[in-house]
Each structure stands twice: as C-alpha cells, then as structure tokens.
Design a protein around this motif. Structure first.
Motif, PDB file in Angstrom:
ATOM      1  N   ARG A 109      65.688  70.184  37.743  1.00 16.66           N
ATOM      2  CA  ARG A 109      64.392  69.626  38.164  1.00 16.66           C
ATOM      3  C   ARG A 109      64.283  68.142  37.810  1.00 16.66           C
ATOM      4  O   ARG A 109      63.778  67.349  38.597  1.00 16.66           O
ATOM      5  N   GLU A 110      64.745  67.757  36.625  1.00 13.99           N
ATOM      6  CA  GLU A 110      64.686  66.346  36.229  1.00 13.99           C
ATOM      7  C   GLU A 110      65.618  65.486  37.072  1.00 13.99           C
ATOM      8  O   GLU A 110      65.246  64.387  37.482  1.00 13.99           O
ATOM      9  N   ALA A 111      66.815  65.979  37.349  1.00 17.53           N
ATOM     10  CA  ALA A 111      67.757  65.223  38.182  1.00 17.53           C
ATOM     11  C   ALA A 111      67.203  65.061  39.597  1.00 17.53           C
ATOM     12  O   ALA A 111      67.331  63.989  40.204  1.00 17.53           O
ATOM     13  N   PHE A 148      73.191  69.918  41.647  1.00 15.38           N
ATOM     14  CA  PHE A 148      73.063  69.427  40.275  1.00 15.38           C
ATOM     15  C   PHE A 148      73.557  70.490  39.295  1.00 15.38           C
ATOM     16  O   PHE A 148      73.431  71.684  39.556  1.00 15.38           O
ATOM     17  N   SER A 149      74.077  70.038  38.168  1.00 18.00           N
ATOM     18  CA  SER A 149      74.525  70.973  37.133  1.00 18.00           C
ATOM     19  C   SER A 149      73.472  71.036  36.028  1.00 18.00           C
ATOM     20  O   SER A 149      72.568  70.215  35.975  1.00 18.00           O
ATOM     21  N   GLY A 150      73.621  72.026  35.187  1.00 19.65           N
ATOM     22  CA  GLY A 150      72.706  72.170  34.061  1.00 19.65           C
ATOM     23  C   GLY A 150      71.724  73.301  34.252  1.00 19.65           C
ATOM     24  O   GLY A 150      71.774  74.037  35.234  1.00 19.65           O
ATOM     25  N   ASP A 151      70.829  73.409  33.293  1.00 17.87           N
ATOM     26  CA  ASP A 151      69.823  74.459  33.342  1.00 17.87           C
ATOM     27  C   ASP A 151      68.674  74.072  34.284  1.00 17.87           C
ATOM     28  O   ASP A 151      68.699  73.004  34.904  1.00 17.87           O
ATOM     29  N   ARG A 152      67.697  74.946  34.370  1.00 16.58           N
ATOM     30  CA  ARG A 152      66.560  74.748  35.280  1.00 16.58           C
ATOM     31  C   ARG A 152      65.891  73.393  35.066  1.00 16.58           C
ATOM     32  O   ARG A 152      65.604  72.670  36.020  1.00 16.58           O
ATOM     33  N   GLN A 153      65.631  73.042  33.830  1.00 17.85           N
ATOM     34  CA  GLN A 153      64.975  71.767  33.523  1.00 17.85           C
ATOM     35  C   GLN A 153      65.842  70.586  33.960  1.00 17.85           C
ATOM     36  O   GLN A 153      65.336  69.616  34.525  1.00 17.85           O
ATOM     37  N   VAL A 167      61.241  67.897  48.465  1.00 20.62           N
ATOM     38  CA  VAL A 167      62.369  68.553  47.799  1.00 20.62           C
ATOM     39  C   VAL A 167      62.229  70.060  47.905  1.00 20.62           C
ATOM     40  O   VAL A 167      61.134  70.610  47.780  1.00 20.62           O
ATOM     41  N   THR A 168      63.358  70.724  48.147  1.00 13.92           N
ATOM     42  CA  THR A 168      63.401  72.177  48.185  1.00 13.92           C
ATOM     43  C   THR A 168      64.776  72.606  47.702  1.00 13.92           C
ATOM     44  O   THR A 168      65.787  72.035  48.102  1.00 13.92           O
ATOM     45  N   GLY A 169      64.810  73.545  46.765  1.00 13.57           N
ATOM     46  CA  GLY A 169      66.106  73.901  46.204  1.00 13.57           C
ATOM     47  C   GLY A 169      66.076  75.136  45.334  1.00 13.57           C
ATOM     48  O   GLY A 169      65.072  75.844  45.250  1.00 13.57           O
ATOM     49  N   VAL A 170      67.208  75.366  44.693  1.00  6.13           N
ATOM     50  CA  VAL A 170      67.406  76.510  43.798  1.00  6.13           C
ATOM     51  C   VAL A 170      67.606  75.956  42.394  1.00  6.13           C
ATOM     52  O   VAL A 170      68.703  75.518  42.031  1.00  6.13           O
ATOM     53  N   ALA A 171      66.551  75.951  41.593  1.00  8.32           N
ATOM     54  CA  ALA A 171      66.626  75.385  40.248  1.00  8.32           C
ATOM     55  C   ALA A 171      67.278  76.341  39.248  1.00  8.32           C
ATOM     56  O   ALA A 171      67.773  75.899  38.221  1.00  8.32           O
ATOM     57  N   GLY A 172      67.275  77.628  39.545  1.00  9.02           N
ATOM     58  CA  GLY A 172      67.930  78.606  38.685  1.00  9.02           C
ATOM     59  C   GLY A 172      67.037  79.115  37.561  1.00  9.02           C
ATOM     60  O   GLY A 172      65.870  78.777  37.504  1.00  9.02           O
ATOM     61  N   PRO A 173      67.570  79.915  36.695  1.00  7.33           N
ATOM     62  CA  PRO A 173      68.965  80.335  36.652  1.00  7.33           C
ATOM     63  C   PRO A 173      69.307  81.425  37.668  1.00  7.33           C
ATOM     64  O   PRO A 173      70.467  81.749  37.876  1.00  7.33           O
ATOM     65  N   THR A 174      68.300  81.982  38.349  1.00  2.97           N
ATOM     66  CA  THR A 174      68.553  83.002  39.366  1.00  2.97           C
ATOM     67  C   THR A 174      68.279  82.408  40.741  1.00  2.97           C
ATOM     68  O   THR A 174      67.780  81.294  40.870  1.00  2.97           O
ATOM     69  N   GLY A 175      68.575  83.184  41.768  1.00  4.48           N
ATOM     70  CA  GLY A 175      68.248  82.780  43.124  1.00  4.48           C
ATOM     71  C   GLY A 175      69.375  82.147  43.899  1.00  4.48           C
ATOM     72  O   GLY A 175      69.240  81.879  45.086  1.00  4.48           O
ATOM     73  N   GLY A 176      70.494  81.866  43.258  1.00  2.00           N
ATOM     74  CA  GLY A 176      71.609  81.242  43.948  1.00  2.00           C
ATOM     75  C   GLY A 176      72.388  82.233  44.807  1.00  2.00           C
ATOM     76  O   GLY A 176      72.240  83.447  44.685  1.00  2.00           O
ATOM     77  N   SER A 177      73.203  81.682  45.689  1.00  2.00           N
ATOM     78  CA  SER A 177      74.085  82.477  46.550  1.00  2.00           C
ATOM     79  C   SER A 177      75.377  81.679  46.731  1.00  2.00           C
ATOM     80  O   SER A 177      75.426  80.499  46.376  1.00  2.00           O
ATOM     81  N   VAL A 227      73.070  77.934  42.487  1.00  2.00           N
ATOM     82  CA  VAL A 227      72.063  77.345  41.611  1.00  2.00           C
ATOM     83  C   VAL A 227      72.368  75.855  41.456  1.00  2.00           C
ATOM     84  O   VAL A 227      73.524  75.464  41.277  1.00  2.00           O
ATOM     85  N   GLY A 228      71.335  75.044  41.577  1.00  2.29           N
ATOM     86  CA  GLY A 228      71.490  73.596  41.502  1.00  2.29           C
ATOM     87  C   GLY A 228      71.473  72.923  42.866  1.00  2.29           C
ATOM     88  O   GLY A 228      71.396  71.698  42.954  1.00  2.29           O
ATOM     89  N   THR A 229      71.532  73.714  43.945  1.00  2.00           N
ATOM     90  CA  THR A 229      71.491  73.161  45.299  1.00  2.00           C
ATOM     91  C   THR A 229      70.084  72.693  45.615  1.00  2.00           C
ATOM     92  O   THR A 229      69.123  73.457  45.481  1.00  2.00           O
TER      93      THR A 229
END
Length: 164
Positions: free
Chosen positions: A146-148, A138-143, A101-111, A116-118
């Motif tokens: 990551r859980e999804a 995925f939607s939601g906060d960082r946690q 898995v590799t992605g942008v969990a947020g809340p920063t780092g998105g483009s 964020v959530g990708t």
C-alpha cells in the motif's frame, strides 16, 4: 506517513499550486491512503478536490461509473478498470487530474495471473485529455504494498501535472 510519501505529497502540492489545478483520487487497494497522505498537508484544500474509496466492485460502478461488465470481463485488478476509475474520478469531480489504483495488497487474494502485490495504477488529465496506466508488482507485506503504491501514485501524478 513515510518520509518518501510526504516528500511526494509536498512536490505534488507545489506543482498543483503552480498550475492552479486540483486532483481527485479513486482508490481500491490503498483504501484512502493516497487521499489521507495528501490531506495530511495543511492547505491541501487548495489543491485536493475529493477522494473516492471504492473498495467493492459495486462502489466502483456506483461512485465512478465503471461498467459492471468491464469488471466482470477483466476483473477489478486490471488496466481497463484502473483507467475507467481514473476517468470516472474526473467525470464525477471538478478536478483537473486524477489517479486511480486497484490491486491485490495481500496477504490473501492473489492468483497465478495476479499475485499478491499486483497493482494497476492509472492517471488522467482533462487538458490535454490523457489517461496512462502501468502495472506494478510490489514486494513485501500488505502495508509495504500500500505504501509503495501510494508513493508511486503521487510521484507519477506530479510528473503528469508538471509535464515531465
């Protein structure tokens, strides 16, 4: 650990034990959450071979053999890198199956291209040799992201192991 993740871990454990197989994980945005969820179960040493937490791009290259040029060309959050991570986890372990898995969990780092959530997820197996991947937002906060990601990674890995 959420009950959904625990349920997926238990199903995966049963499938791996039935097939006398083991797994390796290659994680970036989940930071080891998939491996921790698996090893939370007693007896997981019978089916969990190892986990790679490769948060930094350099770690992806050093530990999994992901070419730095691939990361530079496509970005760490890409299908190409996720697949290279999954295949690298197999190449650097004795596991029969892997998940990456590799992605942008947020809340920063998105483009705009990778909000964020990708997350890119990839699963690989040795026999038959295969590597599949999907992109999720995925939607939601960082946690929540990551859980999804963890839940989906485990559910799809179980499907790969069982051939369903």
């Amino acid at each position: 650990m959420t009950s959904l993740i625990q349920l997926h871990c238990e199903s995966l454990a049963q499938a791996l034990l039935a097939h006398k197989a083991c797994i390796a994980t290659a994680e970036s945005c989940t930071g080891g959450m998939i491996a921790a969820s698996c090893t939370h179960l007693s007896g997981s040493s019978a089916w969990f071979e190892r986990g790679f937490v490769t948060y930094a791009n350099e770690a992806k290259t050093e530990m999994l053999g992901v070419p730095a040029t691939l990361i530079a060309q496509h970005g760490a959050v890409s299908e190409e890198v996720a697949k290279a991570m999954a295949l690298g986890a197999l190449a650097h372990s004795k596991a029969n199956f892997s998940v990456a898995v590799t992605g942008v969990a947020g809340p920063t780092g998105g483009s705009p291209e990778k909000p964020v959530g990708t997350v890119w997820l990839a699963w690989a197996s040795r026999n038959p040799a295969q590597c599949i991947s999907i992109r999720q937002v995925f939607s939601g906060d960082r946690q929540a992201v990551r859980e999804a990601t963890t839940a989906l990674a485990l559910a799809q890995l179980t499907k790969m192991v069982t051939g369903s």
